[in-house]
Design an enzyme around this catalytic site. Structure first.
Site, PDB file in Angstrom:
ATOM      1  N   HIS A   1       6.165 -11.214  -8.428  1.00 41.74           N
ATOM      2  CA  HIS A   1       7.477 -11.775  -8.086  1.00 41.74           C
ATOM      3  C   HIS A   1       7.380 -12.333  -6.674  1.00 41.74           C
ATOM      4  CE1 HIS A   1      11.823 -12.215  -7.925  1.00 41.74           C
ATOM      5  NE2 HIS A   1      11.803 -11.630  -6.733  1.00 41.74           N
TER       6      HIS A   1
ATOM      7  N   GLU B   1      -3.096  -0.121  -4.095  1.00 41.68           N
ATOM      8  CA  GLU B   1      -2.355  -1.306  -3.661  1.00 41.68           C
ATOM      9  C   GLU B   1      -1.709  -1.990  -4.853  1.00 41.68           C
ATOM     10  OE1 GLU B   1      -4.818  -4.223  -1.729  1.00 41.68           O
ATOM     11  OE2 GLU B   1      -6.557  -2.933  -1.705  1.00 41.68           O
TER      12      GLU B   1
ATOM     13  N   TYR C   1       8.045  -3.481   3.974  1.00 37.82           N
ATOM     14  CA  TYR C   1       7.448  -2.280   4.577  1.00 37.82           C
ATOM     15  C   TYR C   1       8.555  -1.250   4.807  1.00 37.82           C
ATOM     16  CZ  TYR C   1       3.252  -5.032   5.639  1.00 37.82           C
ATOM     17  OH  TYR C   1       2.120  -5.796   5.552  1.00 37.82           O
TER      18      TYR C   1
ATOM     19  N   ARG D   1      -9.645  -2.887 -15.933  1.00 33.30           N
ATOM     20  CA  ARG D   1     -11.102  -2.927 -15.702  1.00 33.30           C
ATOM     21  C   ARG D   1     -11.442  -2.080 -14.489  1.00 33.30           C
ATOM     22  NH1 ARG D   1     -12.165  -6.029 -11.128  1.00 33.30           N
ATOM     23  NH2 ARG D   1     -10.425  -7.354 -10.513  1.00 33.30           N
TER      24      ARG D   1
ATOM     25  N   ASN E   1       0.815  -1.212   0.000  1.00 33.98           N
ATOM     26  CA  ASN E   1       0.000   0.000   0.000  1.00 33.98           C
ATOM     27  C   ASN E   1       0.853   1.268   0.000  1.00 33.98           C
ATOM     28  OD1 ASN E   1      -1.778  -2.224   1.011  1.00 33.98           O
ATOM     29  ND2 ASN E   1      -3.264  -0.553   1.100  1.00 33.98           N
TER      30      ASN E   1
HETATM   31  P1  ADP Z   1      -1.131  -5.051   4.217  1.00 32.89           P
HETATM   32  O1  ADP Z   1      -2.533  -5.079   4.668  1.00 32.89           O
HETATM   33  O2  ADP Z   1      -0.197  -4.477   5.264  1.00 32.89           O
HETATM   34  O3  ADP Z   1      -0.954  -4.359   2.887  1.00 32.89           O
HETATM   35  P2  ADP Z   1      -0.693  -7.576   2.815  1.00 32.89           P
HETATM   36  O4  ADP Z   1      -1.137  -8.920   3.284  1.00 32.89           O
HETATM   37  O5  ADP Z   1      -1.397  -6.966   1.621  1.00 32.89           O
HETATM   38  O6  ADP Z   1      -0.729  -6.600   4.051  1.00 32.89           O
HETATM   39  O7  ADP Z   1       0.848  -7.705   2.506  1.00 32.89           O
HETATM   40  C1  ADP Z   1       1.514  -6.629   1.904  1.00 32.89           C
HETATM   41  C2  ADP Z   1       2.998  -6.634   2.207  1.00 32.89           C
HETATM   42  O8  ADP Z   1       3.598  -7.861   1.782  1.00 32.89           O
HETATM   43  C3  ADP Z   1       3.731  -5.560   1.437  1.00 32.89           C
HETATM   44  O9  ADP Z   1       3.695  -4.310   2.123  1.00 32.89           O
HETATM   45  C4  ADP Z   1       5.141  -6.125   1.322  1.00 32.89           C
HETATM   46  O10 ADP Z   1       5.914  -5.731   2.441  1.00 32.89           O
HETATM   47  C5  ADP Z   1       4.931  -7.647   1.351  1.00 32.89           C
HETATM   48  N1  ADP Z   1       5.062  -8.315   0.061  1.00 32.89           N
HETATM   49  C6  ADP Z   1       5.759  -9.489  -0.123  1.00 32.89           C
HETATM   50  N2  ADP Z   1       5.702  -9.890  -1.392  1.00 32.89           N
HETATM   51  C7  ADP Z   1       4.964  -8.973  -2.078  1.00 32.89           C
HETATM   52  C8  ADP Z   1       4.561  -8.848  -3.463  1.00 32.89           C
HETATM   53  N3  ADP Z   1       4.920  -9.740  -4.384  1.00 32.89           N
HETATM   54  N4  ADP Z   1       3.811  -7.768  -3.803  1.00 32.89           N
HETATM   55  C9  ADP Z   1       3.445  -6.862  -2.877  1.00 32.89           C
HETATM   56  N5  ADP Z   1       3.784  -6.912  -1.562  1.00 32.89           N
HETATM   57  C10 ADP Z   1       4.543  -7.963  -1.149  1.00 32.89           C
HETATM   58  N1  RBF Z   2     -11.123  -5.399  -4.555  1.00 36.31           N
HETATM   59  C1  RBF Z   2     -12.439  -5.290  -4.865  1.00 36.31           C
HETATM   60  O1  RBF Z   2     -13.250  -5.083  -3.981  1.00 36.31           O
HETATM   61  N2  RBF Z   2     -12.890  -5.395  -6.168  1.00 36.31           N
HETATM   62  C2  RBF Z   2     -12.039  -5.628  -7.197  1.00 36.31           C
HETATM   63  O2  RBF Z   2     -12.488  -5.710  -8.354  1.00 36.31           O
HETATM   64  C3  RBF Z   2     -10.634  -5.773  -6.897  1.00 36.31           C
HETATM   65  N3  RBF Z   2      -9.744  -6.051  -7.877  1.00 36.31           N
HETATM   66  C4  RBF Z   2      -8.415  -6.183  -7.561  1.00 36.31           C
HETATM   67  C5  RBF Z   2      -7.504  -6.470  -8.581  1.00 36.31           C
HETATM   68  C6  RBF Z   2      -6.148  -6.605  -8.294  1.00 36.31           C
HETATM   69  C7  RBF Z   2      -5.192  -6.913  -9.419  1.00 36.31           C
HETATM   70  C8  RBF Z   2      -5.686  -6.465  -6.953  1.00 36.31           C
HETATM   71  C9  RBF Z   2      -4.233  -6.624  -6.625  1.00 36.31           C
HETATM   72  C10 RBF Z   2      -6.582  -6.194  -5.946  1.00 36.31           C
HETATM   73  C11 RBF Z   2      -7.954  -6.029  -6.218  1.00 36.31           C
HETATM   74  N4  RBF Z   2      -8.885  -5.745  -5.231  1.00 36.31           N
HETATM   75  C12 RBF Z   2     -10.217  -5.632  -5.531  1.00 36.31           C
HETATM   76  C13 RBF Z   2      -8.430  -5.436  -3.871  1.00 36.31           C
HETATM   77  C14 RBF Z   2      -8.559  -6.615  -2.926  1.00 36.31           C
HETATM   78  O3  RBF Z   2      -9.826  -6.581  -2.369  1.00 36.31           O
HETATM   79  C15 RBF Z   2      -7.509  -6.458  -1.829  1.00 36.31           C
HETATM   80  O4  RBF Z   2      -6.222  -6.534  -2.364  1.00 36.31           O
HETATM   81  C16 RBF Z   2      -7.739  -7.469  -0.764  1.00 36.31           C
HETATM   82  O5  RBF Z   2      -6.904  -7.166   0.294  1.00 36.31           O
HETATM   83  C17 RBF Z   2      -7.565  -8.907  -1.228  1.00 36.31           C
HETATM   84  O6  RBF Z   2      -7.844  -9.767  -0.164  1.00 36.31           O
HETATM   85 MG    MG Z   3      -2.124  -4.786   1.122  1.00 32.30          MG
END
Ligand code: ADP
Ligand code: RBF
Ligand code: MG
Length: 159
Positions: free
Chosen positions: A84, A79, A91, A104, A29
């Site tokens: 990869h 986000e 973080y 989309r 994020n």
């Molecule tokens: P948050 O709610 O804190 O965003 P997530 O479950 O979405 O938690 O995990 C996001 C974190 O995971 C990123 O901030 C990063 O530190 C780590 N991370 C590890 N691999 C990836 C990846 N391929 N893409 C994005 N974030 C990644």
């Molecule tokens: N969240 C939604 O509510 N609707 C979506 O259409 C949606 N599309 C996503 C597409 C991508 C490529 C990514 C990375 C996230 C998307 N999300 C969407 C966000 C998703 O809800 C969020 O990453 C959650 O934390 C997944 O559990």
């Molecule tokens: Mg996240």
């Protein structure tokens, strides 16, 4: 969208902590300041492009911008899922991205499974599109070559 490609960087902050990582789709994020600086013509929805964590390698990415209708968020978020496998979380690091194309709009889903399936198909589409020459050339853009540090970040967002 006149603002594409859109160049952007910022620190990776904690997100909603919903366990996207457990779903196999972690999303890094950006802080509110980066989200608030988006130009008006970058609509909410799903984008693809290039991403670089700190001074590391450049990878393909998909990004979701908006209010996550599935979760009914009240705050707009940006986000990035970097395509990869990383050994560790990043973080606090500077994430640089170039958003090059739109996939989309964001939408609601009946189940978490349906959301995950949609995200996987976004990832496949992003991988394919980014192999086109006009997109590949941005992978080596100077924006993703220059070294970053927290002191030099965010001022450069634009297109
Ligand atoms: P948050 O709610 O804190 O965003 P997530 O479950 O979405 O938690 O995990 C996001 C974190 O995971 C990123 O901030 C990063 O530190 C780590 N991370 C590890 N691999 C990836 C990846 N391929 N893409 C994005 N974030 C990644
Ligand atoms: N969240 C939604 O509510 N609707 C979506 O259409 C949606 N599309 C996503 C597409 C991508 C490529 C990514 C990375 C996230 C998307 N999300 C969407 C966000 C998703 O809800 C969020 O990453 C959650 O934390 C997944 O559990
Ligand atoms: Mg996240």
């Amino acid at each position: 969208m006149r603002s594409l490609p859109y160049f952007c960087r910022g620190e990776v902050v904690r997100g909603f902590g919903r366990g996207s990582k457990e779903l196999g789709i972690p999303t890094a994020n950006f802080p509110e300041s980066v989200v608030d600086n988006l130009p008006a013509d970058i609509s909410t929805g799903i984008y693809y492009g290039w991403a670089r964590v700190g001074n590391g390698e450049v990878h393909k990415m998909v990004m979701s911008i908006g209010w996550n209708p599935y979760y009914k968020n009240t705050k707009k978020s940006m986000e990035t899922h970097v395509i990869h496998k990383f050994k560790e979380d990043f973080y606090g690091e500077i994430l640089s991205v170039i958003m090059v194309g739109y996939v989309r709009p964001e939408r609601g889903f009946d189940s978490l499974d349906a959301l995950i399936t949609a995200i996987h198909s976004d990832i496949e589409e992003a991988k394919k599109k980014l192999d086109h020459p006009e997109h590949l050339k941005l992978k080596t853009d100077n924006f993703l070559r220059s070294s970053t540090s927290k002191a030099t970040n965010s001022i450069m967002n634009g297109h």
